[in-house]
Scaffold this motif. Sequence first.
Motif, PDB file in Angstrom:
ATOM      1  N   ARG A  98      41.601  19.695 -32.604  1.00 56.93           N
ATOM      2  CA  ARG A  98      41.273  20.714 -33.609  1.00 56.93           C
ATOM      3  C   ARG A  98      40.388  20.137 -34.710  1.00 56.93           C
ATOM      4  NH1 ARG A  98      46.581  23.431 -35.816  1.00 56.93           N
ATOM      5  NH2 ARG A  98      47.390  24.077 -33.803  1.00 56.93           N
ATOM      6  N   MET A  99      40.621  18.871 -35.042  1.00 58.08           N
ATOM      7  CA  MET A  99      39.878  18.239 -36.131  1.00 58.08           C
ATOM      8  C   MET A  99      38.475  17.817 -35.701  1.00 58.08           C
ATOM      9  SD  MET A  99      41.650  18.386 -38.709  1.00 58.08           S
ATOM     10  CE  MET A  99      42.920  19.596 -38.431  1.00 58.08           C
ATOM     11  N   TYR A 100      38.245  17.723 -34.425  1.00 58.03           N
ATOM     12  CA  TYR A 100      36.949  17.280 -33.929  1.00 58.03           C
ATOM     13  C   TYR A 100      35.850  18.241 -34.365  1.00 58.03           C
ATOM     14  CZ  TYR A 100      38.515  13.667 -30.639  1.00 58.03           C
ATOM     15  OH  TYR A 100      39.009  12.532 -30.079  1.00 58.03           O
ATOM     16  N   SER A 101      34.633  17.710 -34.486  1.00 58.20           N
ATOM     17  CA  SER A 101      33.487  18.589 -34.709  1.00 58.20           C
ATOM     18  C   SER A 101      33.182  19.310 -33.395  1.00 58.20           C
ATOM     19  CB  SER A 101      32.279  17.758 -35.128  1.00 58.20           C
ATOM     20  OG  SER A 101      31.843  16.996 -34.032  1.00 58.20           O
ATOM     21  N   VAL A 102      32.353  20.359 -33.512  1.00 55.72           N
ATOM     22  CA  VAL A 102      32.032  21.133 -32.304  1.00 55.72           C
ATOM     23  C   VAL A 102      31.403  20.237 -31.239  1.00 55.72           C
ATOM     24  CG1 VAL A 102      30.662  23.021 -31.402  1.00 55.72           C
ATOM     25  CG2 VAL A 102      31.809  23.262 -33.579  1.00 55.72           C
ATOM     26  N   LEU A 103      30.550  19.299 -31.681  1.00 54.42           N
ATOM     27  CA  LEU A 103      29.884  18.409 -30.732  1.00 54.42           C
ATOM     28  C   LEU A 103      30.893  17.575 -29.963  1.00 54.42           C
ATOM     29  CD1 LEU A 103      26.621  17.017 -32.339  1.00 54.42           C
ATOM     30  CD2 LEU A 103      26.898  18.384 -30.263  1.00 54.42           C
ATOM     31  N   CYS A 106      32.642  19.641 -27.529  1.00 55.10           N
ATOM     32  CA  CYS A 106      31.792  19.877 -26.356  1.00 55.10           C
ATOM     33  C   CYS A 106      31.910  18.712 -25.377  1.00 55.10           C
ATOM     34  CB  CYS A 106      30.337  20.041 -26.778  1.00 55.10           C
ATOM     35  SG  CYS A 106      29.986  21.662 -27.447  1.00 55.10           S
ATOM     36  N   GLY A 107      31.934  17.484 -25.939  1.00 56.88           N
ATOM     37  CA  GLY A 107      32.081  16.312 -25.079  1.00 56.88           C
ATOM     38  C   GLY A 107      33.383  16.359 -24.294  1.00 56.88           C
ATOM     39  N   VAL A 108      34.467  16.702 -24.996  1.00 61.65           N
ATOM     40  CA  VAL A 108      35.775  16.793 -24.330  1.00 61.65           C
ATOM     41  C   VAL A 108      35.730  17.852 -23.235  1.00 61.65           C
ATOM     42  CG1 VAL A 108      38.198  17.359 -24.646  1.00 61.65           C
ATOM     43  CG2 VAL A 108      37.006  15.997 -26.362  1.00 61.65           C
ATOM     44  N   ILE A 109      35.114  19.005 -23.571  1.00 65.95           N
ATOM     45  CA  ILE A 109      34.999  20.089 -22.590  1.00 65.95           C
ATOM     46  C   ILE A 109      34.258  19.602 -21.348  1.00 65.95           C
ATOM     47  CG2 ILE A 109      33.813  22.274 -22.139  1.00 65.95           C
ATOM     48  CD1 ILE A 109      36.110  22.904 -23.744  1.00 65.95           C
ATOM     49  N   PHE A 110      33.164  18.870 -21.590  1.00 69.10           N
ATOM     50  CA  PHE A 110      32.380  18.381 -20.447  1.00 69.10           C
ATOM     51  C   PHE A 110      33.261  17.556 -19.520  1.00 69.10           C
ATOM     52  CE2 PHE A 110      29.646  15.522 -18.153  1.00 69.10           C
ATOM     53  CZ  PHE A 110      28.580  16.322 -17.787  1.00 69.10           C
ATOM     54  N   LEU A 145      27.775  23.947 -22.977  1.00 71.73           N
ATOM     55  CA  LEU A 145      26.819  24.689 -23.801  1.00 71.73           C
ATOM     56  C   LEU A 145      27.409  26.015 -24.283  1.00 71.73           C
ATOM     57  CD1 LEU A 145      23.521  24.073 -21.814  1.00 71.73           C
ATOM     58  CD2 LEU A 145      24.327  22.955 -23.899  1.00 71.73           C
ATOM     59  N   MET A 146      28.321  26.591 -23.495  1.00 72.03           N
ATOM     60  CA  MET A 146      28.881  27.881 -23.853  1.00 72.03           C
ATOM     61  C   MET A 146      30.046  27.758 -24.833  1.00 72.03           C
ATOM     62  SD  MET A 146      27.358  30.392 -22.700  1.00 72.03           S
ATOM     63  CE  MET A 146      25.690  29.894 -22.352  1.00 72.03           C
ATOM     64  N   TRP A 147      30.601  26.551 -24.951  1.00 72.67           N
ATOM     65  CA  TRP A 147      31.824  26.381 -25.738  1.00 72.67           C
ATOM     66  C   TRP A 147      31.692  26.878 -27.184  1.00 72.67           C
ATOM     67  CZ3 TRP A 147      36.725  26.216 -26.293  1.00 72.67           C
ATOM     68  CH2 TRP A 147      37.308  25.653 -27.431  1.00 72.67           C
ATOM     69  N   PRO A 148      30.603  26.524 -27.906  1.00 79.04           N
ATOM     70  CA  PRO A 148      30.517  27.005 -29.305  1.00 79.04           C
ATOM     71  C   PRO A 148      30.607  28.524 -29.402  1.00 79.04           C
ATOM     72  CG  PRO A 148      28.851  25.354 -28.881  1.00 79.04           C
ATOM     73  CD  PRO A 148      29.462  25.661 -27.567  1.00 79.04           C
ATOM     74  N   PHE A 149      29.974  29.233 -28.470  1.00 76.61           N
ATOM     75  CA  PHE A 149      29.992  30.706 -28.532  1.00 76.61           C
ATOM     76  C   PHE A 149      31.393  31.240 -28.241  1.00 76.61           C
ATOM     77  CE2 PHE A 149      25.793  29.267 -27.215  1.00 76.61           C
ATOM     78  CZ  PHE A 149      25.037  29.770 -28.258  1.00 76.61           C
ATOM     79  N   VAL A 150      32.005  30.682 -27.198  1.00 72.58           N
ATOM     80  CA  VAL A 150      33.373  31.099 -26.858  1.00 72.58           C
ATOM     81  C   VAL A 150      34.285  30.854 -28.054  1.00 72.58           C
ATOM     82  CG1 VAL A 150      35.343  30.611 -25.367  1.00 72.58           C
ATOM     83  CG2 VAL A 150      33.058  30.701 -24.403  1.00 72.58           C
ATOM     84  N   TYR A 151      34.123  29.680 -28.677  1.00 71.21           N
ATOM     85  CA  TYR A 151      34.970  29.321 -29.802  1.00 71.21           C
ATOM     86  C   TYR A 151      34.796  30.312 -30.949  1.00 71.21           C
ATOM     87  CZ  TYR A 151      37.175  26.580 -33.439  1.00 71.21           C
ATOM     88  OH  TYR A 151      37.992  26.180 -34.453  1.00 71.21           O
ATOM     89  N   LEU A 152      33.529  30.606 -31.270  1.00 71.58           N
ATOM     90  CA  LEU A 152      33.264  31.513 -32.393  1.00 71.58           C
ATOM     91  C   LEU A 152      33.846  32.904 -32.138  1.00 71.58           C
ATOM     92  CD1 LEU A 152      29.658  30.632 -33.540  1.00 71.58           C
ATOM     93  CD2 LEU A 152      31.811  30.314 -34.759  1.00 71.58           C
TER      94      LEU A 152
END
Lengths: 164, 285
Positions: A98-103, A106-110, A145-152
């Motif tokens: 939760r504390m991680y930045s979006v970037l 994204c790495g974790v998601i990858f 690449l889609m994670w930020p949008f899904v998150y928002l």
Amino acid sequence: MNPTKGGWLILLTLLIGMLLMVVHFPETWPNWLGWLRPNWLLLILFFWVIELPHRIGLIAIWLLGFLVDGLLAAPLGTNGIILAGVTYVAWRFFERLRMYSVLQQCGVIFLLVAAAEAIRVFVIGISSARQWGITLFTVPLMSMLMWPFVYLILIRLRTGMRVE
Amino acid sequence: MIKALFVRETGAGYLLVGLGVISCLLIAIESSTRVLEPVRGVLATLISPIYLIAESPYLLSSTVSDVASSRSQLQEENQQLQRKILELSQISQQYVALKAENDRLRALLGSQGRLPYEVLIAELVGVVPDPNTFQIIIDKGADAGVQVGQAVLDAQGLFGQIVEVGQYTSRVLLVTDADHAVPVQVNRNGVRSIAGGNGSLDVLELENIPVSADIVEGDLVETSGLGGRFPSGYPVGVVHSVVVEPTSTYAEVLVRPSALLDRSRHVLVIFKPQAQVAEQNGDLN
């Protein structure tokens, strides 16, 4: 505070995730577009686990995996273990994630989606001569690449609907 | 607090391992036996609404285009269809005569006459999303009498076979899938082979064709009916290229499937005549 508030929203978004896994372009479009499909369900699940870890049960998610197996024509149990594994990892480290930045997220998601794809390809390879290859890279990339949008979108829904 | 958390987490770890073991068992069982087929049938029934919703834009668009098309368009289409019917009925008249003649000749030879196959028209309601496999969902299932293993055709040729049956839908494996193979023969001279998919949508490969076999470009390849799963005599494809490497034992024969695998939205599920089914079951027993 009602502890089971908004459970329907979690279920609904997971269902939408499953829907997005099978929606397809017209048949006349090139076949390789299928390689670019992000693993929507995993993204949505990941969001709910790091946001509301107490609401997601490991066994329930494992059972949901059977429906996904039916949907994707994978051997029974494949997606169960994939989804449960992702849930476990996200749940084990949810405070940090939760504390991680979006970037960083994204790495974790990858990594998670790549692992999921590898398991899927391996299990299918046991009993099938299907080709595999590029999806091991494209699916995690597109998911990332889609994670930020899904998150928002989901964070808006979550705060708007006050899911606790 | 910390201790409680710790206990809970190790518990979850064990649970995950347990679920993993069950999953592995299920995968092993499914890869070697067919006992889980009924379970898959139930799952297919449960998830069929998701497929229907995902496919609804395409299902709707054909309805909408029907409603929105103008009178002159419809008339034109009607005329075209009339012409088509005329052509087809002419062919079918010939077919009746040929069939009668064929039956007589078969009777002379003392072999069994061929029984007619019944068909069920089904519509495509979904596509399995993995781009490395070619499978579709059709809108007829167990309640229409569909069973695993039935052959599926479209208007042009062999399309695939049923691999999973839910209550209202079933899943069809297309002929060009890497896991699919069909016994075939060359229409011209009866050379037999097996046509397997190789993972691209518009190519089939004839397996183990000796370099001396009489197969040339343009030959029509049809189902041979060997193996008993597919009815004989339906077109599978047309030979597209024959490559003979001087060093290899087998010729590389590629076949272009006749069926419009990526276009057809309506397909036919073939039912074997009851007598034949009973005979086959007798064989099995």
